[in-house]
Design a protein around this motif. Structure first.
Motif, PDB file in Angstrom:
ATOM      1  N   ASP A 109       0.776 -39.436  17.921  1.00 21.71           N
ATOM      2  CA  ASP A 109       1.629 -39.480  16.860  1.00 21.71           C
ATOM      3  C   ASP A 109       1.596 -40.625  16.107  1.00 21.71           C
ATOM      4  O   ASP A 109       2.478 -40.834  14.834  1.00 21.71           O
ATOM      5  CB  ASP A 109       2.898 -39.213  17.399  1.00 21.71           C
ATOM      6  CG  ASP A 109       3.218 -37.813  18.067  1.00 21.71           C
ATOM      7  OD1 ASP A 109       2.638 -36.800  17.771  1.00 21.71           O
ATOM      8  OD2 ASP A 109       4.079 -37.882  19.066  1.00 21.71           O
ATOM      9  N   LEU A 110       0.611 -41.465  16.255  1.00 21.30           N
ATOM     10  CA  LEU A 110       0.770 -42.902  15.846  1.00 21.30           C
ATOM     11  C   LEU A 110       0.638 -43.165  14.342  1.00 21.30           C
ATOM     12  O   LEU A 110       1.428 -43.410  13.394  1.00 21.30           O
ATOM     13  CB  LEU A 110      -0.226 -43.824  16.699  1.00 21.30           C
ATOM     14  CG  LEU A 110      -0.153 -45.254  16.095  1.00 21.30           C
ATOM     15  CD1 LEU A 110       0.910 -46.197  15.927  1.00 21.30           C
ATOM     16  CD2 LEU A 110      -1.601 -46.019  16.644  1.00 21.30           C
ATOM     17  N   VAL A 111      -0.700 -42.387  13.763  1.00 17.46           N
ATOM     18  CA  VAL A 111      -0.876 -42.494  12.634  1.00 17.46           C
ATOM     19  C   VAL A 111       0.294 -41.809  11.604  1.00 17.46           C
ATOM     20  O   VAL A 111       0.558 -42.200  10.660  1.00 17.46           O
ATOM     21  CB  VAL A 111      -2.194 -41.646  12.206  1.00 17.46           C
ATOM     22  CG1 VAL A 111      -2.307 -41.767  10.839  1.00 17.46           C
ATOM     23  CG2 VAL A 111      -3.117 -42.725  13.179  1.00 17.46           C
ATOM     24  N   ASN A 112       0.659 -40.520  12.122  1.00 12.14           N
ATOM     25  CA  ASN A 112       1.703 -39.629  11.366  1.00 12.14           C
ATOM     26  C   ASN A 112       3.081 -40.422  11.263  1.00 12.14           C
ATOM     27  O   ASN A 112       3.643 -40.455  10.360  1.00 12.14           O
ATOM     28  CB  ASN A 112       2.092 -38.419  11.999  1.00 12.14           C
ATOM     29  CG  ASN A 112       0.673 -37.567  11.648  1.00 12.14           C
ATOM     30  OD1 ASN A 112       0.207 -37.553  10.638  1.00 12.14           O
ATOM     31  ND2 ASN A 112       0.570 -36.521  12.602  1.00 12.14           N
ATOM     32  N   GLU A 113       3.394 -41.070  12.224  1.00 11.14           N
ATOM     33  CA  GLU A 113       4.628 -41.967  12.355  1.00 11.14           C
ATOM     34  C   GLU A 113       4.643 -43.249  11.341  1.00 11.14           C
ATOM     35  O   GLU A 113       5.512 -43.700  10.694  1.00 11.14           O
ATOM     36  CB  GLU A 113       5.138 -42.323  13.774  1.00 11.14           C
ATOM     37  CG  GLU A 113       5.668 -41.032  14.521  1.00 11.14           C
ATOM     38  CD  GLU A 113       5.600 -41.348  15.855  1.00 11.14           C
ATOM     39  OE1 GLU A 113       6.319 -40.448  16.743  1.00 11.14           O
ATOM     40  OE2 GLU A 113       5.602 -42.519  16.495  1.00 11.14           O
ATOM     41  N   ALA A 114       3.122 -43.918  11.392  1.00 13.44           N
ATOM     42  CA  ALA A 114       3.088 -45.049  10.594  1.00 13.44           C
ATOM     43  C   ALA A 114       3.091 -44.752   9.053  1.00 13.44           C
ATOM     44  O   ALA A 114       3.844 -45.425   8.205  1.00 13.44           O
ATOM     45  CB  ALA A 114       2.016 -45.771  10.892  1.00 13.44           C
ATOM     46  N   ILE A 115       2.504 -43.479   8.819  1.00 14.50           N
ATOM     47  CA  ILE A 115       2.498 -43.087   7.291  1.00 14.50           C
ATOM     48  C   ILE A 115       4.119 -42.726   6.937  1.00 14.50           C
ATOM     49  O   ILE A 115       4.475 -43.286   5.742  1.00 14.50           O
ATOM     50  CB  ILE A 115       1.840 -41.696   7.172  1.00 14.50           C
ATOM     51  CG1 ILE A 115       0.349 -42.259   7.295  1.00 14.50           C
ATOM     52  CG2 ILE A 115       2.207 -41.216   5.775  1.00 14.50           C
ATOM     53  CD1 ILE A 115      -0.665 -41.054   7.220  1.00 14.50           C
ATOM     54  N   GLU A 116       4.944 -42.170   7.661  1.00 15.37           N
ATOM     55  CA  GLU A 116       6.153 -41.968   7.382  1.00 15.37           C
ATOM     56  C   GLU A 116       7.063 -43.279   7.073  1.00 15.37           C
ATOM     57  O   GLU A 116       7.772 -43.425   6.348  1.00 15.37           O
ATOM     58  CB  GLU A 116       6.841 -41.030   8.699  1.00 15.37           C
ATOM     59  CG  GLU A 116       8.482 -40.567   8.399  1.00 15.37           C
ATOM     60  CD  GLU A 116       9.040 -39.754   9.411  1.00 15.37           C
ATOM     61  OE1 GLU A 116      10.198 -39.526   9.348  1.00 15.37           O
ATOM     62  OE2 GLU A 116       8.118 -39.336  10.125  1.00 15.37           O
ATOM     63  N   GLY A 117       6.715 -44.349   8.276  1.00 17.54           N
ATOM     64  CA  GLY A 117       7.531 -45.554   8.103  1.00 17.54           C
ATOM     65  C   GLY A 117       7.104 -46.116   6.873  1.00 17.54           C
ATOM     66  O   GLY A 117       7.694 -46.781   5.983  1.00 17.54           O
ATOM     67  N   ALA A 118       5.714 -46.119   6.317  1.00 20.71           N
ATOM     68  CA  ALA A 118       5.426 -46.782   5.063  1.00 20.71           C
ATOM     69  C   ALA A 118       5.918 -46.218   3.785  1.00 20.71           C
ATOM     70  O   ALA A 118       6.477 -46.928   2.814  1.00 20.71           O
ATOM     71  CB  ALA A 118       3.752 -46.659   5.150  1.00 20.71           C
ATOM     72  N   LEU A 119       5.963 -44.780   3.933  1.00 18.36           N
ATOM     73  CA  LEU A 119       6.650 -44.065   2.712  1.00 18.36           C
ATOM     74  C   LEU A 119       8.134 -44.477   2.571  1.00 18.36           C
ATOM     75  O   LEU A 119       8.571 -44.541   1.496  1.00 18.36           O
ATOM     76  CB  LEU A 119       6.563 -42.699   3.002  1.00 18.36           C
ATOM     77  CG  LEU A 119       5.280 -41.851   2.959  1.00 18.36           C
ATOM     78  CD1 LEU A 119       5.047 -40.647   3.034  1.00 18.36           C
ATOM     79  CD2 LEU A 119       4.080 -42.827   1.869  1.00 18.36           C
ATOM     80  N   ILE A 120       8.720 -44.571   3.731  1.00 23.41           N
ATOM     81  CA  ILE A 120      10.246 -44.855   3.760  1.00 23.41           C
ATOM     82  C   ILE A 120      10.440 -46.263   3.257  1.00 23.41           C
ATOM     83  O   ILE A 120      11.245 -46.602   2.316  1.00 23.41           O
ATOM     84  CB  ILE A 120      10.862 -44.939   5.024  1.00 23.41           C
ATOM     85  CG1 ILE A 120      10.725 -43.594   5.703  1.00 23.41           C
ATOM     86  CG2 ILE A 120      11.967 -45.507   4.975  1.00 23.41           C
ATOM     87  CD1 ILE A 120      11.295 -43.257   7.006  1.00 23.41           C
TER      88      ILE A 120
END
Length: 547
Positions: A11-22
């Motif tokens: 899940d690392l990449v998807n969670e990192a992308i979500e954090g960046a968008l936030i």
């Protein structure tokens, strides 16, 4: 052992992308809702009226690639797994979702997986009726014989040049041409002290201590040579020379100082200074960074990129963008030191005589000098064993000035201030500074007309304020405060000495301490041992009361 901040690797990449968008300050990014295996970050303010720019590649290079999506730069970024190219379907999904009649330009770093996957997606999109062009960034000059130079941090400069062109409404063929011209004029080279730590895997420790690797790739690929140095000046001389060899002598460049992930801000500042002080610096007119632009996870290293500069490219690089990863272009200017007045380290006083005051000073100093060995032994049980030496050093300095008739003995406010200045210089550690604060503050109060006892109490309060210790914390304050309170109440030195002695004795029963080195010890170590500072204060007052 895993040393990577994550929950589940899958899940690392998807969670990192979500954090960046936030976290983006522009609130202009979204992730296309397709499925979890297709990760496309897009501008949510895009209207398809202009040429779309798409880049991407493996994750682990943050802020690339999502960090460069936004007005004035990329339209979309396609994110693969860590160091893995995104799939053909992911790239094609990006193309068909952001491309309008103006067409689309793919900006790809020159790695086999990216070339193939982006290339096949382009062909499929063309077959579907989309206008698509693709450029490949090949800015890495570290491997001169490599027929396929790698694309590294210079890619970001290409994003900016092409992004500006697209934002101006230029047609696809012109945007493509400007991107290709920028690619031809961009050179980069990197160096690392250690490779990166890939999630879930042990770090590859292939470099010996004190060595660095020239040209290490942004996925940890081996470079061109191992340097037996980590000296900043030696390294920059080598890297800068290789960059300058690829530049026309009469051309100015923009320099991108890129952190590969593991350099501190302090080191990046040193890097910037060293490069600009090298012969290469003479050709640098503008700077981007120092900053993390294209990282390699936590790789302990950096890369430098140069782009030949002209008026059009300067305008393109200066144009504002709404992409959180971009750093503004800085035009270099000579440093302008600000003239300043150096603070006087010591005030100048005229010596004066006062026999009673001189005897007090002598008694205090001689008592502390005589206690040196005893205090050190006591401190060795609860601290680092140097309290006696510290106090004695200050006492010897003041006693020497007394013997040289250099003290303003008849001006107590000046005497206290001078003692404070001297203690800060000759007494090591925090105790010298604390004593200096007390005497300096007390001297200020005397100058304002306060009586000596109240002035000393004020000095003690300032010591407590800055030092943080209070009565009961097992410090010299446990003896000093009751002694000064006794004097302020009108009692004589004998009463003050008795109060100081009682305070020092009490510290032997204190098993909890909140200040000083003894705060690191357990209760058993402290029990029955007087605090050395408090004991010293008690002995000084005892000596004064007998004088």
């Amino acid at each position: 052992m895993n040393q990577f901040f994550m929950n589940e690797k899958s899940d690392l990449v998807n969670e990192a992308i979500e954090g960046a968008l936030i976290g983006t300050p522009f609130h202009n990014l979204s992730k296309l809702e397709v499925d979890t295996d297709i990760r496309v970050v897009v501008r949510n303010d895009w209207d398809k009226s202009k040429v779309a720019l798409i880049s991407g590649g493996g994750s682990g290079h943050e802020p690339a690639h999502a960090g460069f999506v936004g007005k004035g730069m990329l339209t979309a970024a396609v994110c693969g797994d860590i160091f893995a190219s995104p799939s053909v379907d992911a790239v094609l999904t990006a193309i068909i979702n952001v491309t309008g009649d103006a067409g689309c330009l793919l900006i790809v770093k020159n790695y086999t997986g990216d070339r193939l996957n982006f290339g096949l997606a382009a062909e499929k999109a063309i077959q579907l009726g989309y206008q698509v062009e693709m450029v490949m960034v090949k800015d890495d000059i570290s491997l001169p014989d490599n027929p396929q130079p790698r694309g590294i941090a210079g890619t970001v400069l290409v994003h900016k040049i092409a992004g500006y062109a697209a934002e101006q409404g230029l047609p696809l063929h012109q945007v493509t041409a400007l991107a290709n011209q920028a690619i031809a004029d961009t050179n980069s080279i990197g160096l690392a002290f250690a490779t990166c730590h890939i999630p879930g895997e042990a770090r590859d420790e292939r470099l010996d201590a004190g060595h660095s690797e020239l040209g290490m790739g942004i996925h940890g690929e081996p470079g061109v040579s191992i340097l037996k140095t980590q000296n900043s000046r030696e390294i920059v001389a080598i890297v800068a020379e290789k960059l300058q060899e690829n530049l026309p002598e009469d051309k100015k460049v923009v320099l991108l100082c890129n952190n590969l992930g593991g350099f501190s801000a302090l080191e990046m500042a040193v890097l910037t200074r060293e490069v600009l002080a090298s012969p290469l610096g003479d050709q640098v007119s503008h700077l981007v960074g120092p900053a993390t632009m294209v990282s390699a996870l936590d790789m302990k290293g950096f890369s430098l990129s140069t782009l030949l500069l002209d008026a059009d490219r300067e305008n393109a690089l200066q144009a504002p963008v709404e992409a959180f990863g971009w750093q503004p272009l800085v035009k270099l200017q000579p440093l302008q030191p600000q003239p300043a007045e150096k603070a006087a380290q010591q005030r100048h006083f005229s010596p004066s005589a006062n026999a009673p005051t001189g005897r007090i000073v002598a008694t205090v100093c001689e008592t502390l000098i005589a206690l040196e060995s005893e205090l050190n032994k006591l401190d060795a049980r609860v601290g680092d064993g140097d309290t006696g030496s510290t106090f004695a050093a200050g006492a010897r300095k003041i006693l020497k000035l007394l013997q040289q008739n250099s003290l303003p003995l008849n001006q107590p406010e000046q005497l206290l201030t001078l003692v404070g200045e001297q203690l800060a210089v000759v007494m090591g550690g925090s105790s010298g500074v604390l004593m200096s604060i007390m005497f300096t503050s007390a001297g200020q109060k005397l100058e304002q007309g306060e009586p000596l006892s109240q002035a000393l109490q004020y000095g003690l309060q300032r010591m407590k304020h800055y030092g943080g210790a209070q009565p009961g914390d097992r410090t010299m304050i446990d003896a000093l405060e009751p002694a000064l309170n006794a004097l302020a109440a009108g009692n004589d030195l004998a009463a003050a000495a008795a109060a100081a002695s009682a305070g020092a004795d009490a510290t032997a029963q204190m098993t909890v301490t909140r200040a000083g080195r003894s705060s690191y010890l357990n209760q058993q170590s402290l029990h029955g041992v007087k605090d050395p500072g408090a004991y010293a204060v008690a002995q000084v007052f005892a000596g004064l009361s007998q004088g």
